[in-house]
Design an enzyme around this catalytic site. Structure first.
Site, PDB file in Angstrom:
ATOM      1  N   HIS A 257       0.857  -1.184   0.000  1.00  6.10           N
ATOM      2  CA  HIS A 257       0.000   0.000   0.000  1.00  6.10           C
ATOM      3  C   HIS A 257       0.893   1.234   0.000  1.00  6.10           C
ATOM      4  CE1 HIS A 257      -2.594   2.975   2.502  1.00  6.10           C
ATOM      5  NE2 HIS A 257      -2.868   3.116   1.202  1.00  6.10           N
ATOM      6  N   HIS A 339      -7.077   4.351  -5.202  1.00  2.30           N
ATOM      7  CA  HIS A 339      -7.995   5.374  -4.707  1.00  2.30           C
ATOM      8  C   HIS A 339      -7.304   6.732  -4.862  1.00  2.30           C
ATOM      9  CE1 HIS A 339      -5.706   3.536  -1.343  1.00  2.30           C
ATOM     10  NE2 HIS A 339      -5.535   4.783  -0.926  1.00  2.30           N
ATOM     11  N   GLY A 372      -7.488  -4.346   6.257  1.00  5.60           N
ATOM     12  CA  GLY A 372      -7.916  -3.930   7.590  1.00  5.60           C
ATOM     13  C   GLY A 372      -6.797  -3.106   8.219  1.00  5.60           C
ATOM     14  N   SER A 373      -6.296  -3.527   9.364  1.00  2.75           N
ATOM     15  CA  SER A 373      -5.143  -2.885   9.990  1.00  2.75           C
ATOM     16  C   SER A 373      -3.988  -3.887   9.953  1.00  2.75           C
ATOM     17  CB  SER A 373      -5.451  -2.507  11.436  1.00  2.75           C
ATOM     18  OG  SER A 373      -5.611  -3.677  12.229  1.00  2.75           O
ATOM     19  N   MET A 374      -2.889  -3.582  10.642  1.00  9.24           N
ATOM     20  CA  MET A 374      -1.738  -4.482  10.616  1.00  9.24           C
ATOM     21  C   MET A 374      -2.014  -5.825  11.304  1.00  9.24           C
ATOM     22  SD  MET A 374       0.770  -2.701  13.457  1.00  9.24           S
ATOM     23  CE  MET A 374       0.843  -1.107  12.650  1.00  9.24           C
ATOM     24  N   HIS A 395     -11.919   1.822   0.824  1.00  9.49           N
ATOM     25  CA  HIS A 395     -10.524   1.522   0.487  1.00  9.49           C
ATOM     26  C   HIS A 395      -9.805   0.845   1.647  1.00  9.49           C
ATOM     27  CE1 HIS A 395      -9.372   4.807   3.061  1.00  9.49           C
ATOM     28  NE2 HIS A 395      -8.169   4.954   2.569  1.00  9.49           N
ATOM     29  N   ALA A 397     -10.297  -0.097   6.296  1.00  5.90           N
ATOM     30  CA  ALA A 397     -11.130  -0.059   7.497  1.00  5.90           C
ATOM     31  C   ALA A 397     -11.512   1.370   7.865  1.00  5.90           C
ATOM     32  CB  ALA A 397     -10.387  -0.718   8.663  1.00  5.90           C
TER      33      ALA A 397
END
Length: 473
Positions: A257, A339, A372-374, A395, A397
């Site tokens: 990302h 995005h 999501g997150s890490m 795109h 959480a």
């Protein structure tokens, strides 16, 4: 007594930077013999009532310039619509008021055709993060965002998950060796990567864009700060996917990302400033300043935006190529979506420009990755083409806690324990990126079942981020 009138003096009485200030300074030189306060009072009268000085031998050039500038369509205040277009909100119960207020304002723009708010939405600048806005013949730099063309890229290997667990030290070593993170970071000399993106003609569209070429070359193949990452994980296909030709099973995957780095950020800053000078909007909407897509400035920005988006893709391409070469294995599939961008699309039978700031395309059959997150899972999805969402989806959480709040309220011990419980190895990152700062990805996905179908589930196992938690590119 010093009677010399300076630009600062003129700014003090209401003049603004630009052509008019230069004309006023030239006229002011003719008042050197007069007392300064008297001369400034006269110049202020010209500014406030220029029509009264059109026959004045000395003041006429300044009065004429002020009137012409005021009548220039580029500098006229644009009114907002009092009856804004309606828009659809997904996951409404979990979206903060600030994001909704920003979207409400965006829907009042005279160029707005349609809008939607994704379930990961939160307040940003201009258009909220998670905001989708379709406009008629208008492009909004802050509707695109600062990190132009930021994207997700996923490579799925034919390597089973057991290989990862048996060789974690090697995966960590190569992940660190092949990536470069953080504000202003890049590669020098022999370490710089080459890519066809550097040969693109669009780098020559203006002197401004051309002088960014070396920055783009230096940072090619690197990642930014903030929430940008490169991570190893396990992707789980509960059933065979015919379109991807991947059987049910659990595979090693690489997910990244990042965006257009300093190149895109500089382009965004330059054209946002220019849009605000040309498009005069009320204070509450000033960050939504736009260009007519057919104007010279609009065409310049459109070309520069698309170049920045392709540059971001090239950065991911290099990262994935390096790690595929380092680890071996056959690539089963590579999926990418982005995005912070604007697309020309057909909406209700007319061509519009769809801005997706922190939102991704989800037209029927369009593949996407929603992380999501890490420590939380991400999802490989396929769009359903939902009209109410303007063919879009979230795109990620989305943040539920600002960076400042996260740093103040989350301890290193808490973050370490969360990582341990999830079995995630973290390299870099600050407390502002702690998992607790993000919304529940399962709630977000539950709010957009009408927008996407889940194809596979990705679980992070080894995450690399900027060492200092920096976020400026």
């Amino acid at each position: 007594m010093n009677n010399h009138i300076t630009g600062a003096d003129l700014l003090q009485i209401g003049y603004t930077e630009g052509k008019i200030l230069g004309v006023a300074l030239a006229v002011a030189q003719q008042f050197a013999a007069q007392e300064k306060t008297t001369a400034l009072a006269m110049l202020q009268k010209v500014k406030d009532y220029p029509e009264n000085f059109l026959d004045d031998e000395i003041m006429e050039p300044l009065a004429k310039a002020i009137i012409e500038d005021a009548n220039d369509p580029k500098h006229q205040m644009i009114s907002l619509n009092q009856n804004p277009e309606r828009y659809t909100i997904y996951g409404e119960a979990h979206i903060e008021q600030g994001a909704r207020k920003q979207m409400d304002i965006a829907m009042k723009l005279p160029v707005t055709a349609a809008g939607a708010l994704m379930p990961d939405a939160h307040q940003g600048y201009g258009l909220p993060i998670g905001g989708v806005l379709a406009t008629r013949n208008a492009i909004i730099p802050y509707g695109v965002g600062v990190d132009i063309g930021c994207r997700m890229a996923l490579t799925i290997f034919d390597i089973p998950e057991t290989h990862f667990y048996a060789n974690e030290a090697k995966y960590k070593r190569e992940l660190i060796a092949m990536t470069n993170f953080g504000a202003g970071n890049g590669f020098r000399g022999q370490y710089r990567a080459d890519h066809e993106i550097l040969e693109r003609d669009e780098f020559n569209i203006t002197p401004f864009v051309k002088q960014l070429h070396d920055k783009a070359y230096t940072q090619l193949g690197s990642s930014g700060g903030g929430n940008h990452f490169v991570e190893w994980g396990i992707i789980d296909f509960a059933e065979r996917d015919e379109l991807l030709n991947i059987d049910a099973g659990r595979y090693l995957a690489l997910l990244s990302h990042s965006g257009s780095r300093g190149f895109g950020a500089t382009v965004a800053g330059h054209y946002t400033k220019l849009a605000k000078e040309i498009c005069q909007l009320p204070d509450e909407a000033k960050n939504l300043a736009y260009f007519d897509i057919n104007s010279a400035e609009g065409q310049e920005y459109w070309l520069a935006m698309n170049l920045a988006g392709d540059y971001a893709s090239a950065c991911h391409d290099i990262i994935h190529q390096k790690l595929v070469k380092a680890m071996g294995g056959v690539v089963l599939a590579k999926i990418e979506n982005h995005h912070n961008f604007a697309w020309k699309e057909i909406w209700n039978g007319e061509e519009v420009i769809v801005h997706r700031k922190g939102a991704t395309p989800a037209g029927k059959g369009v593949m996407g990755i929603i992380p999501g997150s890490m420590t939380a899972p991400g999802f490989l999805v396929r769009g359903k083409g939902e009209a109410g969402a303007i063919n879009s989806a979230s795109h990620g959480a989305g943040r539920q806690m600002s960076r400042t709040a996260a740093t103040k309220n989350i301890t290193k011990a808490q973050m370490k324990e969360t990582l341990k419980e999830a079995g995630v190895t973290l390299i870099g990152a600050g407390l502002d990126e702690a998992p607790m700062a993000y919304k529940d990805i399962n709630m977000v996905m539950a709010s957009q079942t009408a927008l996407v179908d889940v194809v596979a589930k990705f679980t992070p196992k080894m995450v690399r981020m900027a060492d200092d938690g920096s976020r400026e590119d």
